[in-house]
Design an enzyme around this catalytic site. Sequence first.
Site, mmCIF file in Angstrom:
data_model
loop_
_atom_site.group_PDB
_atom_site.id
_atom_site.type_symbol
_atom_site.label_atom_id
_atom_site.label_comp_id
_atom_site.label_asym_id
_atom_site.label_seq_id
_atom_site.Cartn_x
_atom_site.Cartn_y
_atom_site.Cartn_z
ATOM 1 N N TYR A 21 0.836 -1.200 0.000
ATOM 2 C CA TYR A 21 0.000 0.000 0.000
ATOM 3 C C TYR A 21 0.871 1.250 0.000
ATOM 4 O O TYR A 21 0.658 2.175 -0.788
ATOM 5 C CB TYR A 21 -0.913 -0.014 1.227
ATOM 6 C CG TYR A 21 -1.687 1.263 1.446
ATOM 7 C CD1 TYR A 21 -2.841 1.543 0.707
ATOM 8 C CD2 TYR A 21 -1.275 2.198 2.408
ATOM 9 C CE1 TYR A 21 -3.556 2.720 0.913
ATOM 10 C CE2 TYR A 21 -1.980 3.369 2.616
ATOM 11 C CZ TYR A 21 -3.122 3.622 1.867
ATOM 12 O OH TYR A 21 -3.817 4.786 2.072
ATOM 13 N N LYS A 45 1.459 4.459 -2.778
ATOM 14 C CA LYS A 45 1.336 5.882 -2.455
ATOM 15 C C LYS A 45 2.634 6.636 -2.780
ATOM 16 O O LYS A 45 2.589 7.819 -3.148
ATOM 17 C CB LYS A 45 0.961 6.062 -0.989
ATOM 18 C CG LYS A 45 -0.434 5.541 -0.643
ATOM 19 C CD LYS A 45 -1.519 6.210 -1.477
ATOM 20 C CE LYS A 45 -2.910 5.783 -1.066
ATOM 21 N NZ LYS A 45 -3.979 6.441 -1.846
#
Length: 238
Positions: free
Chosen positions: A162, A166
């Site tokens: 994750y 980002k």
Amino acid sequence: MKAVLITGANKGIGFETAKQLAQLGYFIYMGARDEMRGHKAVQKLNDNGINNVESVVIDVTDRNSVHQARQILEAKTGSLDILINNAGIGGELPQDLTSCDLSNLRKIFDTNFFGAIQTTQEFLPLLRKAEGASVINISSEVGSLAALSTLEDSERNRFHAYGLSKSALNAFTIMLANELRDSHITVNSVTPGHTATDLNQFKGTKTVEQGAATIVKAVTMSHPGSAKFYKDGGEARW
């Protein structure tokens, strides 16, 4: 009334951001993958006296869905003042990059990274027609390379895949801002902070109201600049 599209706006931070911006007088197109969930989110705001909102079906991972959403908004408003790329997924655990399932990594990137790029590309013509338009990518401090490089082992989270998505999204922010530097469109990343949502099993330390307020502040800044990474209280480190 400025028009705003928020992807993933039927719940969590996206929903609360839509609510707060609508209360400030913006017209919000609340993007949702599922039509019924989108309608329910709009009805929830309508029930609280907020009527300057409308749902639009958009799955950021589906090119046809993104294209159809753009056609709908183009017919309704002709231009778009603000695009908030909020749709995102946390992915399954574990996410250690030495051993994580690559299908999980691809799924995360498909939504969090490629979905944001695909949506931005599709809506750029509408953003170009507005005055003082902006693209806001909802990022996270777990994607900050500077922060990650200085964390103690006890502070490191396990959402590595994750966080990687980002970091890539932040790079997209900077590169797109550079490409659009001679236009009237600003491009920035915003981290709402460790907010309690279903993405982290509601284990965050901030409420959705607090997390959304950071995004709203970035939207309403008089001179937001471009290629910036904002957090609650100022700028975050890339």
